[in-house]
Scaffold this motif. Sequence first.
Motif, short mmCIF file in Angstrom:
data_model
loop_
_atom_site.label_atom_id
_atom_site.label_comp_id
_atom_site.label_asym_id
_atom_site.label_seq_id
_atom_site.Cartn_x
_atom_site.Cartn_y
_atom_site.Cartn_z
N SER A 92 0.81 -1.21 0.00
CA SER A 92 0.00 0.00 0.00
C SER A 92 0.84 1.26 0.00
CB SER A 92 -0.95 -0.01 1.20
OG SER A 92 -0.21 -0.08 2.41
N GLU A 93 1.91 1.32 0.83
CA GLU A 93 2.71 2.54 0.90
C GLU A 93 3.55 2.72 -0.36
OE1 GLU A 93 3.13 2.59 5.76
OE2 GLU A 93 4.87 3.02 4.51
N GLU A 96 1.59 4.28 -3.02
CA GLU A 96 1.45 5.73 -2.90
C GLU A 96 2.68 6.45 -3.44
OE1 GLU A 96 -0.58 9.21 -2.04
OE2 GLU A 96 -1.26 7.13 -2.07
N LYS A 99 2.57 6.42 -7.16
CA LYS A 99 1.58 7.38 -7.67
C LYS A 99 2.17 8.78 -7.75
CE LYS A 99 -2.94 9.33 -6.52
NZ LYS A 99 -4.06 9.30 -5.52
#
Length: 538
Positions: A92-93, A96, A99
């Motif tokens: 998940s991190e 980010e 992104k």
Amino acid sequence: LIKMRLLLLSLLLPLVGADLFTAIADMTKMLGSEADISTEIDRYIESEHARLDRLKKFAEEYSTRNAEAADVGPEFVTNPINAYLLIKRLTSEWGEVEKIMKQNEAPLFLKNITQRRIENEIKFPKEEDLSGAATALLRLQDTYKLDTHDLAEGKILSDKVGEEMTAHDCFEVGRSAYNNRDYYHTLMWMQEAIVKLEKEEPQTVEEAEILEYLAYSLYQQGNVRRALFLTQRLVKISPNHPRAKGNVKWYEDMLDGKEMEGEIPPIINKRTDNDGIPERDAYEALCRGEVEPIDPSEEKKLYCYLKRDRPFLKLAPIKVEILRHDPLAVLFKEVLSEHEIATIKDIATPRLRRATVQNSVTGELETASYRISKSAWLKGEEHPVVDRVNQRIDLMTNLEMETAEELQIANYGLGGHYDPHYDFARKEEKNAFKSLGTGNRIATVLFYMSQPERGGATVFNTLGTAVFPTKLDALFWYNLKRNGEGDLRTRHAACPVLLGVKWVSNKWIHEKGQEFRRPCGLTEDAHERYVGDLEHNE
């Protein structure tokens, strides 16, 4: 733009691999990847001259975490909390970070990280790994009766062993349970997420997200009134929530005015699913070492001896400890050396693949959620050490090795386990081992190549016994009775590894070629008193 996306996709796809959580050996390779990410982020900052504060924070966090991991060493991922958080950060991190980089068109940054992963043969986890890591935590929690709050605080059985979880960390564990329709654990972890959230600044997850999962899980547990209460709060704090108002009406219609008065029922969490394993409670108790004391009269019959019944063993006897007589199980002591273990692990590690089980209907091999490990098979002719171990098994067991399966090496992953099973094929499993043409599995030898700090026992459910791994030793038992029938008492399991790492190697020995090595007994219930005993027919 399309070409750039295709380039990034082609660079990243070869490096993403599921099943990383199924072997600690694979997870140790991920430790240094956080340092690589930190380095590349810093280089990107220098080259772009316009650094986002949020991206800088990621870089600092990766550096700090890597330093903590480096201080601990490879053992960092042998405790399940650190392993879960590592996988979470790299799913998940990292998503980010990716992104933000794409928004600033940073293909060079991604390419540098990609190249380093290729050079170091490092795979990044996928969502499947995050889900597997969370499920492993829940398995450990049940098996070893671990407190949810303690786990969230980085504690296992009151010992501080890992990082403290955030509200979002707890939320992800609960969400994974929810996705598996495990509302018992969803309630536990969503409640803990709420507790964490109250103390966080800034908050890592929105209360509205937690409340929706918590309310539905309460409904599934039969507590509709409290589910309604939490959903009403959800509407209050998030009026534009797409489902909240509809859910309020749904719960109200379900209650139909009944049970609306008085105090709201408390949360009573009920574990209802035993995963289809009837002896689940007994199995978990054995994993915790809750074993019934041996009857003193039977304990007196257990002893250790030196096995000298073969010419070579006159010079180099093997130490044997009898663990039980009927059915016979023994522990061969110190039958592997550190050098042999290191050599076998070096050969096996590059070949490790998700361990499989045999389909009872088709006889084909397939992966299964009840066996979490990775394994590799080694032939005797591949290395002198493997050949020497095979010869030693012959001396240990007095059984023919020509028809035995290859030496299987297994490394257990996060919460690695193998649920209760038989090693031999039962009568209805007609296709099992058919392609081998060597008959059924007459016996099993299990070498312990490491010694986990906690957990990882081999337990025999019907017999109520547990054997905890002792490095260099080998556990041996017969799967078939002397009359060739499968011994149902040998149903056994590999308990989840709680702390540490578990490496084993095993040899499955088959019937063919054992006609004179282990002949049929003179009576229906004939059994051995010790390994190599062919005369005892009690």
